[in-house]
Enzyme design. Sequence first.
Site, PDB file in Angstrom:
ATOM      1  N   CYS A 108       0.809  -1.232   0.000  1.00 55.36           N
ATOM      2  CA  CYS A 108       0.000   0.000   0.000  1.00 55.36           C
ATOM      3  C   CYS A 108       0.839   1.278   0.000  1.00 55.36           C
ATOM      4  CB  CYS A 108      -0.962  -0.006   1.171  1.00 55.36           C
ATOM      5  SG  CYS A 108      -2.051  -1.428   1.145  1.00 55.36           S
ATOM      6  N   HIS A 232      -3.052   6.981   2.881  1.00 52.34           N
ATOM      7  CA  HIS A 232      -3.490   5.696   2.338  1.00 52.34           C
ATOM      8  C   HIS A 232      -4.868   5.377   2.902  1.00 52.34           C
ATOM      9  CE1 HIS A 232      -3.916   1.648   1.181  1.00 52.34           C
ATOM     10  NE2 HIS A 232      -3.647   1.129   2.357  1.00 52.34           N
ATOM     11  N   ASN A 262     -10.162  -0.166   0.111  1.00 48.75           N
ATOM     12  CA  ASN A 262      -8.697  -0.115   0.127  1.00 48.75           C
ATOM     13  C   ASN A 262      -8.171  -0.599  -1.222  1.00 48.75           C
ATOM     14  OD1 ASN A 262      -5.966  -0.535   0.436  1.00 48.75           O
ATOM     15  ND2 ASN A 262      -6.123  -1.608   2.387  1.00 48.75           N
TER      16      ASN A 262
HETATM   17  N1  ACO Z   1     -18.117  -8.272   9.653  1.00 52.47           N
HETATM   18  C1  ACO Z   1     -18.707  -8.437  10.870  1.00 52.47           C
HETATM   19  N2  ACO Z   1     -18.011  -8.722  11.982  1.00 52.47           N
HETATM   20  C2  ACO Z   1     -16.682  -8.838  11.869  1.00 52.47           C
HETATM   21  C3  ACO Z   1     -16.021  -8.679  10.639  1.00 52.47           C
HETATM   22  C4  ACO Z   1     -16.783  -8.381   9.506  1.00 52.47           C
HETATM   23  N3  ACO Z   1     -16.259  -8.206   8.293  1.00 52.47           N
HETATM   24  N4  ACO Z   1     -14.699  -8.854  10.844  1.00 52.47           N
HETATM   25  C5  ACO Z   1     -14.543  -9.101  12.143  1.00 52.47           C
HETATM   26  N5  ACO Z   1     -15.741  -9.098  12.770  1.00 52.47           N
HETATM   27  C6  ACO Z   1     -16.028  -9.306  14.181  1.00 52.47           C
HETATM   28  C7  ACO Z   1     -14.941 -10.084  14.878  1.00 52.47           C
HETATM   29  O1  ACO Z   1     -15.153 -11.475  14.784  1.00 52.47           O
HETATM   30  C8  ACO Z   1     -15.073  -9.590  16.298  1.00 52.47           C
HETATM   31  O2  ACO Z   1     -16.140 -10.255  16.935  1.00 52.47           O
HETATM   32  P1  ACO Z   1     -16.056 -10.641  18.493  1.00 52.47           P
HETATM   33  O3  ACO Z   1     -15.961  -9.327  19.233  1.00 52.47           O
HETATM   34  O4  ACO Z   1     -17.330 -11.368  18.714  1.00 52.47           O
HETATM   35  O5  ACO Z   1     -14.823 -11.467  18.623  1.00 52.47           O
HETATM   36  C9  ACO Z   1     -15.474  -8.119  16.122  1.00 52.47           C
HETATM   37  O6  ACO Z   1     -16.050  -8.024  14.819  1.00 52.47           O
HETATM   38  C10 ACO Z   1     -14.327  -7.173  16.218  1.00 52.47           C
HETATM   39  O7  ACO Z   1     -13.265  -7.669  15.379  1.00 52.47           O
HETATM   40  P2  ACO Z   1     -11.872  -6.962  15.310  1.00 52.47           P
HETATM   41  O8  ACO Z   1     -10.935  -7.770  14.491  1.00 52.47           O
HETATM   42  O9  ACO Z   1     -11.488  -6.593  16.715  1.00 52.47           O
HETATM   43  O10 ACO Z   1     -12.260  -5.641  14.512  1.00 52.47           O
HETATM   44  P3  ACO Z   1     -11.437  -4.335  14.359  1.00 52.47           P
HETATM   45  O11 ACO Z   1     -12.159  -3.226  14.934  1.00 52.47           O
HETATM   46  O12 ACO Z   1      -9.989  -4.540  14.725  1.00 52.47           O
HETATM   47  O13 ACO Z   1     -11.483  -4.133  12.778  1.00 52.47           O
HETATM   48  C11 ACO Z   1     -10.139  -4.369  10.791  1.00 52.47           C
HETATM   49  C12 ACO Z   1     -10.906  -5.097  11.921  1.00 52.47           C
HETATM   50  C13 ACO Z   1     -11.172  -3.566   9.999  1.00 52.47           C
HETATM   51  C14 ACO Z   1      -9.506  -5.398   9.904  1.00 52.47           C
HETATM   52  C15 ACO Z   1      -9.107  -3.425  11.400  1.00 52.47           C
HETATM   53  O14 ACO Z   1      -8.338  -4.135  12.347  1.00 52.47           O
HETATM   54  C16 ACO Z   1      -8.196  -2.831  10.378  1.00 52.47           C
HETATM   55  O15 ACO Z   1      -8.602  -1.997   9.605  1.00 52.47           O
HETATM   56  N6  ACO Z   1      -6.903  -3.188  10.385  1.00 52.47           N
HETATM   57  C17 ACO Z   1      -5.912  -2.629   9.490  1.00 52.47           C
HETATM   58  C18 ACO Z   1      -6.156  -3.047   8.076  1.00 52.47           C
HETATM   59  C19 ACO Z   1      -5.098  -2.444   7.176  1.00 52.47           C
HETATM   60  O16 ACO Z   1      -4.830  -1.266   7.292  1.00 52.47           O
HETATM   61  N7  ACO Z   1      -4.450  -3.214   6.308  1.00 52.47           N
HETATM   62  C20 ACO Z   1      -3.263  -2.735   5.627  1.00 52.47           C
HETATM   63  C21 ACO Z   1      -3.391  -2.498   4.242  1.00 52.47           C
HETATM   64  S1  ACO Z   1      -3.970  -3.830   3.261  1.00 52.47           S
HETATM   65  C22 ACO Z   1      -2.707  -4.164   2.075  1.00 52.47           C
HETATM   66  O17 ACO Z   1      -1.572  -3.842   2.287  1.00 52.47           O
HETATM   67  C23 ACO Z   1      -3.126  -4.939   0.847  1.00 52.47           C
END
Ligand code: ACO
Length: 306
Positions: A108, A232, A262
Amino acid sequence: MGVRFKGWGTGVPERVVTNDELSQTLDTSDEWIRERTGIRERRIGGSAKSLGVEAAGKAIADAGVSLDSIDFLVLATTTPDRLTPATAPMIAAELGLSCPAMDVNAACSGFMYALRTAQGLLETGNRRILVIGSENLSRWVDWNDRNMAVLLADGAGACILDYDAEGSDILSFVLGTDGTAADLLTCEHGGFFEMDGKEVFRRAVRVVVDSAEEALERAGVTAQDISLVVPHQANVRIIQAAAQRLGIEMERCVVVLDRYGNTSSSSIPLALVDARDHGRIRPDEYALLTGFGAGMTWASAVVRWS
Ligand code: ACO
């Protein structure tokens, strides 16, 4: 001695995939995706080549330059159409170019790495470079995996970068990597994107803030001097957390991930073009471009819009 941005263009697939559409096949909801990421919809389709050709064609037209004046093509992509050959020569051929053309993969942060590469090429004798970010992430998404499927999308952005002996639009550049974090976000051969989202999130905020502060210092400006932050587009909560730590209000940050998701190397040019088209940056104003991604990689630059 420096570089000047001369023209910009974007290419996105026509097909819009909404959160509601994803929640028909995945255990997710529009509400969860919007609240946890800020994404409302994304564009899916095309290839790294086709989207890159579209964005590049528009950038060339926007710059009003001739094809034979382009000395080099640098393509940032995490998702080349094939492992080999690189996608850049195929884009070049489609455009009618036979200049050197190569791919750069910095996930990214890719567009930023491509810009830095182009800047170096201009400082060593080239005069005009076509820089593209183009991604076909949807091809490497397991559409049964709600962790990745709600985030990643397709798109492209491009610009023409010219040599200028008098001055420069790019005032500073800070790039870095931490390969010890490589396993946090991967896509194996024949596999799909996988990620430790929480850890990527935590590190992303840190590297964006640190690299942005260093880029500001190297450019001799402060956060208050910045009119526009072009980050980004991974998660609006990452942008909010980084902006808060930098002391920059969200009104000065460009957010297009609600419409595009993204798009990895394409997200910064997609956001920049959107801001430009909405009149959010004026000549002589400062912009901070900042990205992070798998690797981990990061990059920040301060730009004076000309
Ligand atoms: N839909 C519904 N529920 C979900 C989903 C979904 N898509 N994904 C996770 N959940 C649930 C989980 O199971 C969890 O449930 P629980 O509380 O019962 O255990 C709850 O939602 C919270 O999950 P978290 O993983 O804690 O969610 P978080 O708030 O951390 O968000 C996310 C997840 C969106 C992936 C976030 O961590 C994020 O944006 N991370 C960075 C991503 C990024 O920047 N990537 C880099 C670039 S990508 C590249 O380089 C190609």
